[in-house]
Motif scaffolding. Structure first.
Motif, PDB file in Angstrom:
ATOM      1  N   UNK A  16      31.078  19.978  46.814  1.00  0.00           N
ATOM      2  CA  UNK A  16      32.140  19.753  45.713  1.00  0.00           C
ATOM      3  C   UNK A  16      31.706  18.633  44.677  1.00  0.00           C
ATOM      4  N   UNK A  17      31.078  17.560  45.146  1.00  0.00           N
ATOM      5  CA  UNK A  17      30.847  16.384  44.556  1.00  0.00           C
ATOM      6  C   UNK A  17      29.547  16.612  43.563  1.00  0.00           C
ATOM      7  N   UNK A  18      28.643  17.733  44.187  1.00  0.00           N
ATOM      8  CA  UNK A  18      27.479  18.010  43.401  1.00  0.00           C
ATOM      9  C   UNK A  18      27.888  18.908  42.266  1.00  0.00           C
ATOM     10  N   UNK A  19      28.974  19.827  42.353  1.00  0.00           N
ATOM     11  CA  UNK A  19      29.526  20.602  41.549  1.00  0.00           C
ATOM     12  C   UNK A  19      30.112  19.650  40.374  1.00  0.00           C
ATOM     13  N   UNK A  20      30.949  18.740  40.805  1.00  0.00           N
ATOM     14  CA  UNK A  20      31.457  17.889  39.818  1.00  0.00           C
ATOM     15  C   UNK A  20      30.485  17.059  39.194  1.00  0.00           C
ATOM     16  N   UNK A  26      26.554  18.049  32.374  1.00  0.00           N
ATOM     17  CA  UNK A  26      26.728  19.068  31.173  1.00  0.00           C
ATOM     18  C   UNK A  26      27.683  18.831  30.274  1.00  0.00           C
ATOM     19  N   UNK A  27      28.548  17.991  30.381  1.00  0.00           N
ATOM     20  CA  UNK A  27      29.687  17.521  29.399  1.00  0.00           C
ATOM     21  C   UNK A  27      30.665  18.681  29.009  1.00  0.00           C
ATOM     22  N   UNK A  28      30.827  19.598  30.310  1.00  0.00           N
ATOM     23  CA  UNK A  28      31.639  20.960  30.045  1.00  0.00           C
ATOM     24  C   UNK A  28      32.763  20.844  31.242  1.00  0.00           C
ATOM     25  N   UNK A  29      33.581  21.623  30.828  1.00  0.00           N
ATOM     26  CA  UNK A  29      34.624  21.812  31.967  1.00  0.00           C
ATOM     27  C   UNK A  29      34.436  22.828  32.992  1.00  0.00           C
ATOM     28  N   UNK A  30      33.477  23.542  32.698  1.00  0.00           N
ATOM     29  CA  UNK A  30      33.082  24.862  33.400  1.00  0.00           C
ATOM     30  C   UNK A  30      31.778  25.305  33.477  1.00  0.00           C
ATOM     31  N   UNK A  31      31.310  25.922  34.298  1.00  0.00           N
ATOM     32  CA  UNK A  31      29.850  26.730  34.319  1.00  0.00           C
ATOM     33  C   UNK A  31      29.970  27.956  34.941  1.00  0.00           C
ATOM     34  N   UNK A  32      29.077  28.675  34.513  1.00  0.00           N
ATOM     35  CA  UNK A  32      29.020  30.142  34.858  1.00  0.00           C
ATOM     36  C   UNK A  32      28.485  29.902  36.686  1.00  0.00           C
ATOM     37  N   UNK A  64      38.033  24.782  40.407  1.00  0.00           N
ATOM     38  CA  UNK A  64      38.465  26.045  40.913  1.00  0.00           C
ATOM     39  C   UNK A  64      37.581  27.109  40.611  1.00  0.00           C
ATOM     40  N   UNK A  65      37.487  28.129  41.054  1.00  0.00           N
ATOM     41  CA  UNK A  65      36.527  29.388  40.829  1.00  0.00           C
ATOM     42  C   UNK A  65      37.348  30.478  40.117  1.00  0.00           C
ATOM     43  N   UNK A  66      36.958  30.857  39.273  1.00  0.00           N
ATOM     44  CA  UNK A  66      37.308  32.097  38.335  1.00  0.00           C
ATOM     45  C   UNK A  66      36.642  33.251  38.871  1.00  0.00           C
ATOM     46  N   UNK A  67      37.113  34.313  39.260  1.00  0.00           N
ATOM     47  CA  UNK A  67      36.462  35.495  39.778  1.00  0.00           C
ATOM     48  C   UNK A  67      36.271  36.716  38.714  1.00  0.00           C
ATOM     49  N   UNK A  68      35.313  37.633  38.664  1.00  0.00           N
ATOM     50  CA  UNK A  68      35.256  38.786  38.106  1.00  0.00           C
ATOM     51  C   UNK A  68      36.280  39.783  38.640  1.00  0.00           C
ATOM     52  N   UNK A  69      36.482  40.953  37.855  1.00  0.00           N
ATOM     53  CA  UNK A  69      37.494  42.080  38.524  1.00  0.00           C
ATOM     54  C   UNK A  69      37.188  42.519  39.881  1.00  0.00           C
ATOM     55  N   UNK A  70      35.869  42.434  40.264  1.00  0.00           N
ATOM     56  CA  UNK A  70      35.460  42.971  41.414  1.00  0.00           C
ATOM     57  C   UNK A  70      35.531  41.706  42.579  1.00  0.00           C
ATOM     58  N   UNK A  72      33.751  38.971  42.831  1.00  0.00           N
ATOM     59  CA  UNK A  72      32.533  37.877  42.637  1.00  0.00           C
ATOM     60  C   UNK A  72      32.882  36.806  41.721  1.00  0.00           C
ATOM     61  N   UNK A  73      32.347  35.660  42.357  1.00  0.00           N
ATOM     62  CA  UNK A  73      32.552  34.409  41.284  1.00  0.00           C
ATOM     63  C   UNK A  73      32.140  34.722  39.991  1.00  0.00           C
ATOM     64  N   UNK A  74      32.913  34.269  38.948  1.00  0.00           N
ATOM     65  CA  UNK A  74      32.307  34.444  37.538  1.00  0.00           C
ATOM     66  C   UNK A  74      32.156  32.836  37.017  1.00  0.00           C
ATOM     67  N   UNK A  75      32.842  31.737  37.269  1.00  0.00           N
ATOM     68  CA  UNK A  75      32.678  30.718  36.634  1.00  0.00           C
ATOM     69  C   UNK A  75      33.363  29.506  37.724  1.00  0.00           C
ATOM     70  N   UNK A  76      32.951  28.492  37.594  1.00  0.00           N
ATOM     71  CA  UNK A  76      33.555  27.233  38.448  1.00  0.00           C
ATOM     72  C   UNK A  76      33.992  26.264  37.672  1.00  0.00           C
ATOM     73  N   UNK A  77      34.910  25.520  37.520  1.00  0.00           N
ATOM     74  CA  UNK A  77      35.176  24.614  36.735  1.00  0.00           C
ATOM     75  C   UNK A  77      36.606  23.764  36.895  1.00  0.00           C
ATOM     76  N   UNK A  78      37.050  22.952  36.146  1.00  0.00           N
ATOM     77  CA  UNK A  78      37.968  22.067  36.400  1.00  0.00           C
ATOM     78  C   UNK A  78      39.150  23.020  36.074  1.00  0.00           C
ATOM     79  N   UNK A  79      40.185  22.597  36.675  1.00  0.00           N
ATOM     80  CA  UNK A  79      41.622  23.278  36.570  1.00  0.00           C
ATOM     81  C   UNK A  79      42.380  22.576  35.585  1.00  0.00           C
ATOM     82  N   UNK A  80      42.958  23.509  34.742  1.00  0.00           N
ATOM     83  CA  UNK A  80      43.818  23.102  33.554  1.00  0.00           C
ATOM     84  C   UNK A  80      45.046  22.771  33.871  1.00  0.00           C
TER      85      UNK A  80
END
Length: 80
Positions: A16-20, A26-32, A64-70, A72-80
């Motif tokens: 989790x710390x490494x993702x953060x 990257x200066x972003x709120x999410x990554x693919x 949190x992780x956002x998932x594709x319809x199937x 599978x993980x699509x994105x990981x990022x900050x909760x809004x």
């Protein structure tokens, strides 16, 4: 009998710390998800049980992780 290695709580906390850190660098709120796995390779080795624990640890850190319809993980990022 097969031996299944699972990630311990401190190890999950490190992931989790490494993702953060990746998101901050990257200066972003999410990554693919593919970009996250490219940066934090251990994400690719999470078992389903570990993945659930990882999602819980992410939530505790406002991530949190956002998932594709199937499913599978699509994105990981900050909760809004």
């Amino acid at each position: 009998m097969d031996i299944v290695e699972t990630f311990s709580s401190p190890t999950l906390r490190t992931l989790v710390d490494r993702v953060d850190e990746m998101l901050k660098a990257g200066g972003s709120t999410y990554a693919t998800w593919p970009d996250a796995v490219g940066t934090v390779g251990a994400l690719e080795r999470l078992t389903p049980v570990d993945f659930e624990a990882f999602e819980s640890a992410l939530a505790d850190s406002g991530l949190r992780i956002l998932s594709n319809r199937d499913g599978s993980p699509a994105q990981i990022g900050r909760s809004i």
